[in-house]
Design a protein around this motif. Sequence first.
Motif, mmCIF file in Angstrom:
data_model
loop_
_atom_site.group_PDB
_atom_site.id
_atom_site.type_symbol
_atom_site.label_atom_id
_atom_site.label_comp_id
_atom_site.label_asym_id
_atom_site.label_seq_id
_atom_site.Cartn_x
_atom_site.Cartn_y
_atom_site.Cartn_z
ATOM 1 N N GLY A 42 0.810 -1.202 0.000
ATOM 2 C CA GLY A 42 0.000 0.000 0.000
ATOM 3 C C GLY A 42 0.847 1.257 0.000
ATOM 4 O O GLY A 42 2.053 1.212 -0.208
ATOM 5 N N ASP A 43 0.224 2.364 0.253
ATOM 6 C CA ASP A 43 0.944 3.647 0.248
ATOM 7 C C ASP A 43 0.376 4.557 1.338
ATOM 8 O O ASP A 43 -0.371 4.096 2.198
ATOM 9 C CB ASP A 43 0.852 4.301 -1.141
ATOM 10 C CG ASP A 43 -0.580 4.612 -1.530
ATOM 11 O OD1 ASP A 43 -1.506 4.349 -0.709
ATOM 12 O OD2 ASP A 43 -0.787 5.108 -2.636
ATOM 13 N N ALA A 98 -1.882 6.557 1.261
ATOM 14 C CA ALA A 98 -3.342 6.680 1.255
ATOM 15 C C ALA A 98 -4.021 5.523 1.982
ATOM 16 O O ALA A 98 -5.041 5.713 2.649
ATOM 17 C CB ALA A 98 -3.851 6.755 -0.191
ATOM 18 N N CYS A 99 -3.456 4.325 1.866
ATOM 19 C CA CYS A 99 -4.169 3.165 2.422
ATOM 20 C C CYS A 99 -3.449 2.458 3.558
ATOM 21 O O CYS A 99 -4.070 1.719 4.314
ATOM 22 C CB CYS A 99 -4.514 2.173 1.307
ATOM 23 S SG CYS A 99 -3.114 1.667 0.285
ATOM 24 N N CYS A 150 -5.944 0.786 -1.517
ATOM 25 C CA CYS A 150 -6.767 1.776 -2.213
ATOM 26 C C CYS A 150 -6.787 1.433 -3.702
ATOM 27 O O CYS A 150 -6.047 0.571 -4.162
ATOM 28 C CB CYS A 150 -6.231 3.186 -1.979
ATOM 29 S SG CYS A 150 -4.625 3.499 -2.750
ATOM 30 N N CYS A 181 -3.387 1.637 -5.574
ATOM 31 C CA CYS A 181 -2.449 0.571 -5.192
ATOM 32 C C CYS A 181 -2.916 -0.777 -5.735
ATOM 33 O O CYS A 181 -2.086 -1.578 -6.201
ATOM 34 C CB CYS A 181 -2.307 0.493 -3.668
ATOM 35 S SG CYS A 181 -1.361 1.860 -2.965
HETATM 36 ZN ZN LIG Z 1 -2.837 2.835 -1.606
#
Ligand SMILES: [Zn+2]
Length: 441
Positions: free
Chosen positions: A183-184, A186-187, A244, A247
Amino acid sequence: MGFQAPRGTADLLLGQAYALNCMERQAQAVFARYGYDLIETPTFEQLDVFVRGIGEATDVVGKEMFRVFSPAALAKLGEGRALKADEMLALRPEQTAGVARAVVQHNLVPPGATAVKFWYKGSMFRAERPQMGRLREFHQVGAECLGAAEPSADAEVIIMLMRFFEACGIPREAMRLYVNSMGDAACRPAYRDQVRAFIVAHADDLCAECVRRADTNPLRAFDCKASTCQAIMADAPRITDMLCEDCATHYAQVKGLLDDADIAYEENPRLVRGLDYYTRTVFEVQVDAGLGSQNAIGGGGRYDGLLQEFGGKPTPGLGFAVGLERIQLVLRALGTDAAATPALAVYVAATGADTRTAAFSLAQRLRDANLATELDHQGRSLKSQLRQADKSGARLAVIVGSDELATGSVVVRDLTTHEEEKVVLEDVVRAIETRLVDDVQ
Ligand SMILES: [Zn+2]
Ligand SMILES: [Zn+2]
């Protein structure tokens, strides 16, 4: 009492150094096909480079760094004075941090630039407790691709890694490639919270270390060696259920490209790298042979947040590192560690003191003609020289005798069949080359 190599280090003897060198040359050959350029960064860096690039909370930085002190720094310490940041140095425990530091320092990936691709080789240093395949000075090759965010960069790096292992002699079917997405920004925060809550809910059954880390770095619990922790974490929430849309799309595209390239992989949602700057794709290659329970031979991932740690602009990046000693253990277990010191082609023997000078200059001629050649320096008897020639692995011997020399010729002896032939001295290089070429065919 004699000296010994320091604990956790090894002298590479009897072909071992050559075997490592062969792997480095395989890396050079394979990585060049993917557009990777060799980079060398210093063996030691400012300590903070590793603190930034690896993370203060890791064992590598917290417990395993060899520090380097200049005489001036030591004197300062002796006087009880504090060192400045640029006086605190450490031997590199890995090379990604040094490469990232260099890329930022030289602004190699300005915004909008094409991606830069580097590979590296060299010694790394960790004050670990020495164990099988883990030395305090060990050798790695690795690659870093900086500037490309697209899933094709991830797939390319993974394919290149698998091709490298194959080039080293590890059969495709002996390897298992695990992939995951972490993930990144955001998630992942929401996912971390879920894992933290899961750890808190199972705190009674998890080890103290996992519980202690729940606040700072809950994902590290997936890496815990305790079997009870592993059994519990198997039921923990999965990142792949919480990615998200961006991703999830990225991950699906990476897998699609691996499928297209016929690269076999398994998804492993518990494969995590416990550092905040890792994003999206992570991967690891394992084998069953030769390494006991420590069966990973290499791995890496995407680290879109890393260059910012060094004061760079947000720059996507990814890479991997591979331990060469570990590959050697695997090859040995598989019985495919064929690499040894390159074979001699010719052994030049002199029948006596009167022909030694002629033998010496003939050996130089053969070497200048790119033929690996050896000769005796100790005035041994002809019988002893020919015994050496047999032991040396050379294909042919050239015997320089006074009678033949008087007529401008030498004797070429096949060390396998023991057939001998008189050859004119002027033609000896060509005669030997012809025989060696016949061998190959
Ligand atoms: Zn993400
Ligand atoms: Zn644990």
